[in-house]
Enzyme design. Sequence first.
Site, short mmCIF file in Angstrom:
data_model
loop_
_atom_site.label_atom_id
_atom_site.label_comp_id
_atom_site.label_asym_id
_atom_site.label_seq_id
_atom_site.Cartn_x
_atom_site.Cartn_y
_atom_site.Cartn_z
CE LYS A 35 -0.34 -0.16 5.02
NZ LYS A 35 -0.89 -0.03 6.11
NE ARG A 130 -5.34 0.71 12.11
CZ ARG A 130 -4.07 0.53 11.41
NH1 ARG A 130 -3.25 1.41 11.51
NH2 ARG A 130 -4.06 -0.60 10.69
CE1 TYR A 255 14.55 31.30 2.98
CE2 TYR A 255 14.74 29.16 2.61
CZ TYR A 255 14.30 30.35 2.17
OH TYR A 255 13.96 30.59 0.76
C1 LIG Z 1 -3.27 -4.82 8.36
C2 LIG Z 1 -1.78 -4.63 8.05
N1 LIG Z 1 -1.32 -5.77 8.00
C3 LIG Z 1 0.18 -5.72 7.81
C4 LIG Z 1 0.68 -4.65 7.74
C5 LIG Z 1 2.28 -4.55 7.41
O1 LIG Z 1 3.01 -3.76 8.30
P1 LIG Z 1 4.54 -3.54 8.67
O2 LIG Z 1 4.73 -2.71 7.67
O3 LIG Z 1 4.73 -3.21 10.07
O4 LIG Z 1 5.16 -5.19 8.28
C6 LIG Z 1 -0.03 -3.27 7.88
C7 LIG Z 1 0.70 -1.98 7.72
O5 LIG Z 1 0.40 -1.06 8.40
C8 LIG Z 1 -1.50 -3.42 7.88
O6 LIG Z 1 -2.16 -2.39 8.11
#
Ligand SMILES: Cc1ncc(COP(=O)(O)O)c(C=O)c1O
Length: 359
Positions: A35, A130, A255
């Site tokens: 993501k 969450r 700055y």
């Molecule tokens: C539901 C879920 N699973 C897995 C992950 C992966 O987490 P990480 O990057 O700490 O491995 C995330 C990341 O935020 C997540 O939201």
Amino acid sequence: MSAAARAVVDTAALRHNLLSVREAAPGSRVMAVIKANAYGHGLVEVARALADADAFAVARLDEAVALRDAGLAHRIVLLEGVLRSEELSRAAALRLEPVIHCPEQVSALEQASLDNPLRAWLKIDTGMHRLGFPPGEAVGVARRLMASGALAKPPVCMTHLACADEPEETVTRSQLAAFAGAVADLPGDRSAANSAAILAYPESHMDWVRPGIMLYGVSPFEGRCGADLGLRPVMSLSSPLIAVKDVPAGGRVGYGGTWTADRATRIGIAAIGYGDGYPRCLGSTDTPVLLGGRKAQLVGRVSMDMIAIDLTDAGDAAVGDEVTLWGADLPVEILASRAGTIGYELLCGVTQRVAVSYV
Ligand SMILES: Cc1ncc(COP(=O)(O)O)c(C=O)c1O
């Protein structure tokens, strides 16, 4: 060479880190979390480099559509799910797998008339508060989902761990116990582990692990770097010097003139700033950069497009020389801790004007 910041993404390091996940969790399938533009590394390119993953996870529908448009046929999980009926139809048509985490999504599925039944994931909130259903509701929601006729198979049950990166284990143990209790009577696969849990809690691995940050070679644990965990950093951020100048003793740089030369000092100006995602707050702390493999010091404030560097220890650095802001020899975790944040935020914060190349 163009006088601009660039990021180089090492696809061999991505694959190495995926293998590290498989070694750490040999009995589990791997859902690569890509993501937020693959944590700033480039969604489609990273997905192609990680084609051996068993599935991908993204947060939003648009990210999944971009993967399908690029021809990626993997299973793709939508971690935030979808709500509107047209999004559900789109997800079903594209064989996307939404996470169902709230009552509104259950109702939407019950009312949907989908051409193709979906695969879905059921999220249980075991303490992060969450997304997800309380453990006591898991069985009832799963039954409703199966009765809706919208699902191809029983949902995969998942939870998310809030504190797996912390040395204190009580919260994680209690989340894992709550999850085990919630899903004990449900069929199908289970998933709980993010990067920290993959590395620290073998009992959390279950059927699917969900690594994100460790794929990018970065440690999920404070005070440790990816290399300490056998990972290879994937992104290297650099920019060339665009000016070199001699500042007399007493001269103030940048700055606000917040840094004063205590002796005649050679200063290099590199073409990177907060407009590229290099945090402005690094100008008020002791921040290293690398020049020709040697450490040098950032001085004065970070501007939108430029930073200043004390070249005293950098030999005969010249205009055009490449300055590394983070990478294999200067872990992003070090910069993140100087900036009072985590590597995740620095990586995701690299802005669009930074040219990314893949090796
Ligand atoms: C539901 C879920 N699973 C897995 C992950 C992966 O987490 P990480 O990057 O700490 O491995 C995330 C990341 O935020 C997540 O939201």
